[in-house]
Design an enzyme around this catalytic site. Structure first.
Site, PDB file in Angstrom:
ATOM      1  N   TYR A   1       3.534   9.239 -11.614  1.00 50.52           N
ATOM      2  CA  TYR A   1       2.786   8.464 -10.606  1.00 50.52           C
ATOM      3  C   TYR A   1       2.030   7.325 -11.286  1.00 50.52           C
ATOM      4  O   TYR A   1       2.120   6.165 -10.868  1.00 50.52           O
ATOM      5  CB  TYR A   1       1.807   9.377  -9.857  1.00 50.52           C
ATOM      6  CG  TYR A   1       0.796   8.624  -9.014  1.00 50.52           C
ATOM      7  CD1 TYR A   1       1.179   8.001  -7.832  1.00 50.52           C
ATOM      8  CD2 TYR A   1      -0.540   8.529  -9.418  1.00 50.52           C
ATOM      9  CE1 TYR A   1       0.259   7.300  -7.068  1.00 50.52           C
ATOM     10  CE2 TYR A   1      -1.472   7.831  -8.655  1.00 50.52           C
ATOM     11  CZ  TYR A   1      -1.064   7.221  -7.480  1.00 50.52           C
ATOM     12  OH  TYR A   1      -1.980   6.519  -6.741  1.00 50.52           O
TER      13      TYR A   1
ATOM     14  N   ASN B   1       0.814  -1.222   0.000  1.00 47.82           N
ATOM     15  CA  ASN B   1       0.000   0.000   0.000  1.00 47.82           C
ATOM     16  C   ASN B   1       0.846   1.271   0.000  1.00 47.82           C
ATOM     17  O   ASN B   1       0.429   2.283  -0.538  1.00 47.82           O
ATOM     18  CB  ASN B   1      -0.917  -0.024   1.236  1.00 47.82           C
ATOM     19  CG  ASN B   1      -1.574   1.316   1.470  1.00 47.82           C
ATOM     20  OD1 ASN B   1      -2.532   1.687   0.806  1.00 47.82           O
ATOM     21  ND2 ASN B   1      -1.044   2.093   2.425  1.00 47.82           N
TER      22      ASN B   1
END
Ligand SMILES: NC(=O)c1ccc[n+]([C@@H]2O[C@H](COP(=O)([O-])OP(=O)(O)OC[C@H]3O[C@@H](n4cnc5c(N)ncnc54)[C@H](OP(=O)(O)O)[C@@H]3O)[C@@H](O)[C@H]2O)c1
Length: 257
Positions: free
Chosen positions: A162, A88
């Site tokens: 990203y 995560n």
């Protein structure tokens, strides 16, 4: 798989990671809560978890060596090999890191690509390699679930590096699902749309908030708990056949029929 698994959740100081850690602890698992530097927040995550045997571990995933060592440290802290890894942790789409190509110099562009790829792609790959090699060594089955993003499929015009770093994760997971199935290790990815975490609260409360919520026909963004329950299920014995899949969690804001 036993009811009390050893689970490593990276980036669990807050937000989605904290909700995932809670979901596993509520299920009866023992959780290693990882943070980079937010130790107080990590301790507060650990303290909030039901059950016992949870632990806090720190590592900067931008340091490949530290990332590779994280799994052994989580195993030492939990007292058993990590059989569930939730990837995560990551650098997300904070406005200060925006790098739209038309307004970004070559130097800034290079810095953004190096940073996103070093942490989100390489760092996560090092953790995953260490965890799965250890499982093969000790002969245990396991699960890897990575938090990707809707942006891989829809594009992130303000944050191309990203989106590319998360695309690397989606693609790595697909390959690992094939490579690791013979070892009893299942690998899946979730691709959330906008999720209401502390990091994005300012944006949701700003003038832009309405348009962000309108992205979904439900008229809202996702909740960390909704991502967490999907991750818990993907890591369950019932979900082994999802290995290799990417699960969209975006409230019908981006369809891939
Ligand atoms: N929120 C959304 O809308 C959304 C949508 C799609 C996907 N995602 C993805 O879901 C994940 C969690 O999102 P979030 O909003 O909950 O994120 P967040 O609040 O920004 O939390 C990020 C976590 O990652 C850790 N982290 C950041 N850089 C790190 C590094 N170099 N080394 C180790 N750990 C590092 C942070 O640790 P410290 O606190 O110690 O720095 C923190 O625990 C991210 O991967 C994000 O890309 C989020």
């Amino acid at each position: 798989m036993s009811h009390s698994r050893a689970v490593l959740v990276t980036g669990a100081s807050r937000g989605i990671g904290r909700a995932v850690a809670r979901a596993f602890a509520e299920h009866g698992d023992r959780v290693a809560v990882h943070v980079r530097s937010a130790v107080a927040e990590g301790e507060s995550t650990v303290a909030s978890l039901p059950g016992e045997g949870h632990a806090l571990v720190t590592a900067d995933l931008g340091d490949a060596t530290a990332a590779a060592e994280l799994v052994a440290r989580a195993e030492a802290a939990l007292g058993r090999p990590v059989t569930v890894l939730v990837n995560n942790a990551g650098i997300a789409t904070t406005p200060a890191l925006a790098h739209p190509p038309a307004e970004t110099s070559a130097t800034e562009w290079q810095a953004a690509w190096e940073e996103y790829l070093r942490v989100n792609a390489l760092g996560t790959a090092m953790v995953t390699h260490a965890m799965t090699r250890r499982l093969i060594e000790v002969g245990l089955p396991g699960r890897v679930v990575s938090i990707g993003t809707r942006g891989v499929h829809r594009g992130e015009p303000e944050f191309p590096a990203y989106a590319a770093s998360k695309a690397a994760l989606h693609s790595m997971d697909a390959s690992l699902a094939v490579a690791l199935a013979p070892h009893g290790i299942a690998v899946a990815t979730v691709a959330p749309g906008f999720v209401e975490t502390e990091r994005v609260r300012d944006r949701l409360d700003s003038a832009a908030g309405e348009a962000i919520r309108a992205d979904s026909p439900f008229g809202r963004v996702g909740r960390p708990e909704e991502v967490a329950s999907a991750v818990l299920w993907l890591a369950s014995p019932e979900a082994v056949w999802t290995s290799g899949a990417t699960l969209d969690l975006n409230g019908a804001s981006h369809l891939r029929p």
